[in-house]
Each structure stands twice: as structure tokens, then as C-alpha cells.
Design an enzyme around this catalytic site. Structure first.
Site, PDB file in Angstrom:
ATOM      1  CG  ASN A 145      -2.175  -0.852   0.925  1.00 15.44           C
ATOM      2  OD1 ASN A 145      -3.019  -0.470   0.133  1.00 15.44           O
ATOM      3  ND2 ASN A 145      -2.250  -2.022   1.553  1.00 15.44           N
TER       4      ASN A 145
ATOM      5  CG  HIS B   9      -9.466  -2.863   8.676  1.00 10.27           C
ATOM      6  ND1 HIS B   9      -8.592  -3.378   9.610  1.00 10.27           N
ATOM      7  CD2 HIS B   9     -10.551  -3.664   8.684  1.00 10.27           C
ATOM      8  CE1 HIS B   9      -9.149  -4.457  10.160  1.00 10.27           C
ATOM      9  NE2 HIS B   9     -10.325  -4.645   9.617  1.00 10.27           N
TER      10      HIS B   9
END
Ligand code: GAR
Length: 192
Positions: free
Chosen positions: A16, A111
Site C-alpha cells: 500500500n 483496513h
């Protein structure tokens, strides 16, 4: 356009983080990645960031007498980089209220679930065990309650017959890499 300065917190692989770094190379992107801080010295993402010419630091919580002192030192590193925004990208430690409140409204997390479903760990295995047909990921503001802050963006993926936690995680991760840069763009553009 003045670009917002971003610090990224990681614990491991950093895919990410890489998606955010790639997005920030676009000329009209409203944020730049200034530094990457890991709580694990061996995090692969630190090598990736350094290769990109981005400042890196690692701090082991075990070397500090208390969590507060560890997190105060993280804040000092982030302040030395003069960051406006903190992005948690696979940072696998729960943060204390003082640190969270210090960055309130300016710290976001990715998340791997459709929050408020599956807060915490092992989200893919838990989703499969429940037999859900849809799963996904969420970028949300970080608040003192674990994975409870307001969502900024979510992306859904189907759960397919024969999925394992690994195949489902890989499908979700593709979407993580889309929504995290987009959520950071939204936050950076909205901040004064
Ligand atoms: C990502 O799937 C991220 O959503 C998850 O850890 C992975 C990190 O991968 N985060 C959490 O579970 C936070 N509770 P990456 O290091 O390749 O970005």
C-alpha cells in the site's frame, strides 16, 4: 498547488505504501510522500522506500521504556519531516490515545474488510468462515477505538467458491491499492 506532506507508517511488505508513492508521482496529486517509518527494522517496505529516495526510519517499541515514549519518538520523527498527514499502511500496532489525538483528522488507515464488519486481525479467514458473499477494504480516519473511525472510501469484491484466505486477500489487496491513493487525494485536497 501546495502539496501536503505525508509520512507513512508500516510494519512489513509495504505494497500500500508503494501504491501511495506511485500516486504521488502524478503531477496533479495533492500530496507528496516525505518519509516512511517502520516499527520493524526488517520491513521490506523500508528498502522499497529508500530505493525511491524517500527518507526512512525504524523504531522498535521494545527499545523504549513505555508505549508513550515510543509514540512520542514517532511523533518527533514525523514532526522532523514536517508532515501534515500520517498514513498507516499495514502498521500492525495499536496506537495510544495521545498519539491518535495528536494527529486527529489527519491520520488515516487502510483496513482489509468492509468496516464496521471484521475489525482487528484475520479479516479474510473470518469473512470466509461466516460464508459472506461480499468482502472488501476500507480507508478510514484513525480514532482511539480500533478500526472505528469514519470511513473515507470502501471497495467491495466478491467472495468466490473455493476461496482461501490467501486468494481472497489477494483480490482485496488489488482494491486496497486503488482506494488508498484515492482516499489520500480526498483528504489532502480537503485540508486547509
Ligand atoms: C494490508 O492488507 C492492509 O490492509 C493490512 O495489512 C496489509 C499490509 O500490506 N492492514 C491491517 O490489517 C491493519 N489492521 P502491505 O504492507 O503490503 O500494504
Amino acid at each position: 498547488m501546495s502539496r501536503k506532506k505525508v509520512g507513512i507508517l508500516i510494519s512489513g511488505r509495504g505494497s500500500n505504501m508503494s501504491a501511495l508513492i506511485a500516486a504521488a508521482k502524478e503531477p496533479d496529486y495533492p500530496a507528496e510522500i516525505i518519509g516512511v517509518l517502520s516499527n520493524k527494522a526488517a520491513a521490506q517496505g523500508l528498502i522499497t522506500a529508500a530505493t525511491e529516495g524517500i527518507a526512512t526510519a525504524s523504531l522498535a517499541q521494545s527499545k523504549f521504556p513505555s508505549r508513550d515514549m515510543f509514540e512520542d519518538t514517532m511523533t518527533q520523527v514525523l514532526e522532523s519531516w514536517e508532515v501534515d498527514i500520517v498514513c498507516l499502511a499495514g502498521f500492525m500496532r495499536i496506537l495510544g490515545d495521545d498519539f491518535v489525538n495528536r494527529w486527529a483528522g489527519r491520520m488515516i488507515n487502510i483496513h482489509p474488510s468492509l468496516l464496521p464488519a471484521y475489525k482487528g486481525l484475520d479479516t479474510h479467514a473470518r469473512a470466509l468462515a461466516d460464508g459472506v458473499t461480499e468482502h472488501g477494504c476500507t480507508v478510514h480516519y484513525v480514532t482511539p477505538g480500533l478500526d472505528e473511525g469514519e470511513p473515507i472510501l470502501q471497495a467491495k469484491v466478491p467472495v468466490l467458491p473455493g476461496d482461501t484466505p490467501e486468494t481472497l486477500a489477494a483480490r482485496v489487496l488489488v482494491e486496497e491499492h486503488h482506494i488508498y491513493p484515492e482516499a489520500l487525494r480526498i483528504l489532502a485536497a480537503a485540508l486547509p
